[in-house]
Design a protein around this motif. Structure first.
Motif, mmCIF file in Angstrom:
data_model
loop_
_atom_site.group_PDB
_atom_site.id
_atom_site.type_symbol
_atom_site.label_atom_id
_atom_site.label_comp_id
_atom_site.label_asym_id
_atom_site.label_seq_id
_atom_site.Cartn_x
_atom_site.Cartn_y
_atom_site.Cartn_z
ATOM 1 N N UNK A 135 40.864 36.754 25.783
ATOM 2 C CA UNK A 135 40.362 36.540 26.624
ATOM 3 C C UNK A 135 40.814 36.652 27.634
ATOM 4 N N UNK A 136 41.496 37.438 28.683
ATOM 5 C CA UNK A 136 42.057 37.022 30.079
ATOM 6 C C UNK A 136 40.788 37.332 31.528
ATOM 7 N N UNK A 137 40.952 36.794 32.433
ATOM 8 C CA UNK A 137 40.268 36.651 33.165
ATOM 9 C C UNK A 137 41.140 37.138 34.837
ATOM 10 N N UNK A 138 40.296 38.019 35.287
ATOM 11 C CA UNK A 138 41.225 37.856 37.134
ATOM 12 C C UNK A 138 40.103 38.859 37.581
ATOM 13 N N UNK A 139 40.053 38.298 38.762
ATOM 14 C CA UNK A 139 39.646 39.329 39.821
ATOM 15 C C UNK A 139 40.252 39.859 40.630
ATOM 16 N N UNK A 146 44.193 33.135 35.890
ATOM 17 C CA UNK A 146 44.015 33.100 37.325
ATOM 18 C C UNK A 146 42.648 33.699 37.869
ATOM 19 N N UNK A 147 42.263 33.013 39.158
ATOM 20 C CA UNK A 147 41.427 33.709 40.040
ATOM 21 C C UNK A 147 41.769 34.992 40.184
ATOM 22 N N UNK A 148 42.502 35.512 41.036
ATOM 23 C CA UNK A 148 42.467 36.895 41.031
ATOM 24 C C UNK A 148 43.757 37.219 40.437
ATOM 25 N N UNK A 149 43.830 37.970 40.602
ATOM 26 C CA UNK A 149 44.550 39.333 39.955
ATOM 27 C C UNK A 149 45.495 39.164 40.811
ATOM 28 N N UNK A 150 46.688 38.314 41.380
ATOM 29 C CA UNK A 150 47.275 39.499 41.459
ATOM 30 C C UNK A 150 48.610 39.565 42.358
ATOM 31 N N UNK A 151 49.335 39.536 40.944
ATOM 32 C CA UNK A 151 50.327 40.572 40.870
ATOM 33 C C UNK A 151 50.142 40.650 39.420
ATOM 34 N N UNK A 152 51.641 41.617 38.673
ATOM 35 C CA UNK A 152 51.755 42.141 37.540
ATOM 36 C C UNK A 152 51.999 41.549 36.689
ATOM 37 N N UNK A 183 42.417 37.064 55.448
ATOM 38 C CA UNK A 183 44.044 37.395 55.821
ATOM 39 C C UNK A 183 44.273 38.143 54.509
ATOM 40 N N UNK A 184 45.617 38.644 54.360
ATOM 41 C CA UNK A 184 46.479 39.522 53.427
ATOM 42 C C UNK A 184 46.943 38.171 52.737
ATOM 43 N N UNK A 185 47.042 37.459 53.152
ATOM 44 C CA UNK A 185 47.058 36.342 51.734
ATOM 45 C C UNK A 185 46.523 35.876 50.597
ATOM 46 N N UNK A 186 44.777 36.367 51.074
ATOM 47 C CA UNK A 186 43.559 36.145 50.549
ATOM 48 C C UNK A 186 44.198 37.407 48.746
ATOM 49 N N UNK A 187 44.017 38.329 49.216
ATOM 50 C CA UNK A 187 44.724 39.404 47.580
ATOM 51 C C UNK A 187 43.493 39.985 47.234
ATOM 52 N N UNK A 188 42.831 40.469 48.262
ATOM 53 C CA UNK A 188 41.492 41.168 46.820
ATOM 54 C C UNK A 188 42.528 42.343 46.260
ATOM 55 N N UNK A 189 43.260 42.623 45.220
ATOM 56 C CA UNK A 189 43.783 43.905 45.025
ATOM 57 C C UNK A 189 43.590 45.054 44.585
ATOM 58 N N UNK A 190 42.160 44.968 44.358
ATOM 59 C CA UNK A 190 41.164 45.716 44.185
ATOM 60 C C UNK A 190 41.764 47.184 43.323
ATOM 61 N N UNK A 191 41.175 48.310 42.903
ATOM 62 C CA UNK A 191 41.618 49.343 41.993
ATOM 63 C C UNK A 191 43.350 49.718 41.458
ATOM 64 N N UNK A 192 43.846 49.168 42.409
ATOM 65 C CA UNK A 192 45.393 48.328 42.155
ATOM 66 C C UNK A 192 45.590 47.509 41.260
ATOM 67 N N UNK A 193 44.998 46.253 41.368
ATOM 68 C CA UNK A 193 44.973 44.955 40.085
ATOM 69 C C UNK A 193 44.338 45.419 38.618
ATOM 70 N N UNK A 194 43.567 46.401 38.750
ATOM 71 C CA UNK A 194 42.217 46.732 37.831
ATOM 72 C C UNK A 194 43.515 47.867 36.652
ATOM 73 N N UNK A 195 44.289 48.368 37.599
ATOM 74 C CA UNK A 195 45.438 49.111 36.636
ATOM 75 C C UNK A 195 46.087 48.382 35.989
ATOM 76 N N UNK A 196 46.632 46.953 36.913
ATOM 77 C CA UNK A 196 47.816 46.188 36.472
ATOM 78 C C UNK A 196 46.829 45.738 35.242
ATOM 79 N N UNK A 197 45.508 45.483 35.671
ATOM 80 C CA UNK A 197 45.056 44.842 33.636
ATOM 81 C C UNK A 197 44.541 45.772 32.997
ATOM 82 N N UNK A 255 35.425 40.450 37.732
ATOM 83 C CA UNK A 255 34.213 40.032 38.666
ATOM 84 C C UNK A 255 33.087 42.223 38.868
ATOM 85 N N UNK A 256 31.976 41.834 39.150
ATOM 86 C CA UNK A 256 32.140 43.145 39.948
ATOM 87 C C UNK A 256 31.009 42.259 41.102
#
Ligand code: PEP
Ligand code: MN
Length: 300
Positions: free
Chosen positions: A80-84, A57-63, A95-109, A123-124
């Motif tokens: 190879x899996x991708x997700x930002x 997906x585009x973003x790492x929205x959830x685990x 907005x909250x909707x946007x969902x930039x999960x940052x370090x939490x998203x990296x933990x799921x990855x 993405x960096x």
């Protein structure tokens, strides 16, 4: 005008095209004749007969989203899996909707990586995130909006990690290779160039923001010896066109592909028009294997 004068002129002054003088003096490393293979592990390599697919997906929205995605990748033998988790934005309103999960998203990855034995592309966006991103990622993606963020490029290069450098949608190949040179000069030649579509006056559909510059693939491969991958999802911004642009990229000689996918594209928090659903993705992989075979390449 005499020919010699014109030749000297184009060598002395920067143009949008690449001159012999550029190759000698400005793009020394990116246009060297030594073929580069970017090795991710003993089985995954960019710049060989194989064409690795990077999908997710585009973003790492959830685990749970990443788990569902990982399962489909494994089923299709994609590694190879991708997700930002950190995301650049065209507009500044988050907005909250946007969902930039940052370090939490990296933990799921991190968990995904361990559970499914997949490689991670993410993405960096800023120097301050290098430490967290490098803990989990296998390949760093520098997004098109950051193509000329030269400080970011240099710091990313210093990590020694493989880097996907996306071409900015308004930039010439000369500028892309100029940016690449900033990575290479740091001694990091694990570089993968990515064509992801350019802005042109018409894109054939009002929701299509960019057009895939298919010609950039053979052109970059002619000028430089780095692997060139294609991102038909961001280029077309429109899922129904992704299969044809994928096949065209393979035929044009790409060394890898980025495909955006989501279990329920309409619900994707960003760019809901471009991801393929899982069924479409599996079908695409099947057909891509046939197209790759016809040009003596192999999807991996
Ligand atoms: C992406 O890959 O999710 C992305 C934002 O791509 P680009 O930088 O090419 O727009
Ligand atoms: Mn995206």
């Amino acid at each position: 005008m005499n020919k010699k004068f014109v030749k000297n002129l184009s060598n002395k002054f920067p143009t949008k095209d690449i001159t012999e003088d550029d190759k000698k003096n400005k793009l020394k490393l990116s246009t060297s004749k030594k073929k580069v293979v970017v090795k991710i592990d003993k089985n995954i390599k960019f710049g060989t007969k194989e064409i690795p697919i990077i999908a997710g997906p585009n973003g790492v929205e959830s685990h749970s989203l990443m788990r569902k995605t990982a399962k489909i990748l494994v089923k299709n033998k994609i590694r190879i899996i991708r997700g930002h988790a950190y995301k650049p934005l065209t507009f500044p309103y988050r907005s909250k909707q946007y969902g930039e999960t940052q370090s939490k998203g990296m933990d799921w990855m991190d968990q995904i990586k361990k559970e499914f034995d997949l490689k991670i592309v993410t993405e960096l966006t800023e120097i301050q995130f290098i430490e967290r991103v490098c803990k989990t990622a296998d390949i760093l993606q520098i997004g098109s909006r950051n193509m000329q963020n030269l400080e970011l490029l240099r710091e990313a290069a210093k990590t020694g990690f493989p880097i996907i450098l996306k071409r900015h949608f308004g930039s010439s190949l000369r500028d892309l290779l100029g940016a690449a040179e900033h990575v290479l000069i740091e001694g990091n030649s694990n570089l993968i160039l990515c064509e992801r579509g350019v802005s042109i006056p018409h894109t054939h559909r009002d929701t299509s923001r960019f057009a895939l510059d298919i010609q950039a693939i053979p052109a970059l491969k002619e000028i430089s010896n780095f692997p060139v991958i294609s991102d038909p999802s961001h280029a077309s911004f429109w899922a129904p066109w992704v299969p044809s642009l994928t096949f065209a990229s393979i035929a044009a000689g790409c060394d890898g592909l980025i495909i955006e996918m989501h279990p329920n594209p309409k619900k994707s928090l960003v760019d809901p028009l471009q991801p393929l659903n899982f069924k479409e993705f599996s079908k695409l992989i099947k057909s891509s294997r046939l197209v790759a075979k016809s040009v003596k390449r192999k999807i991996s």
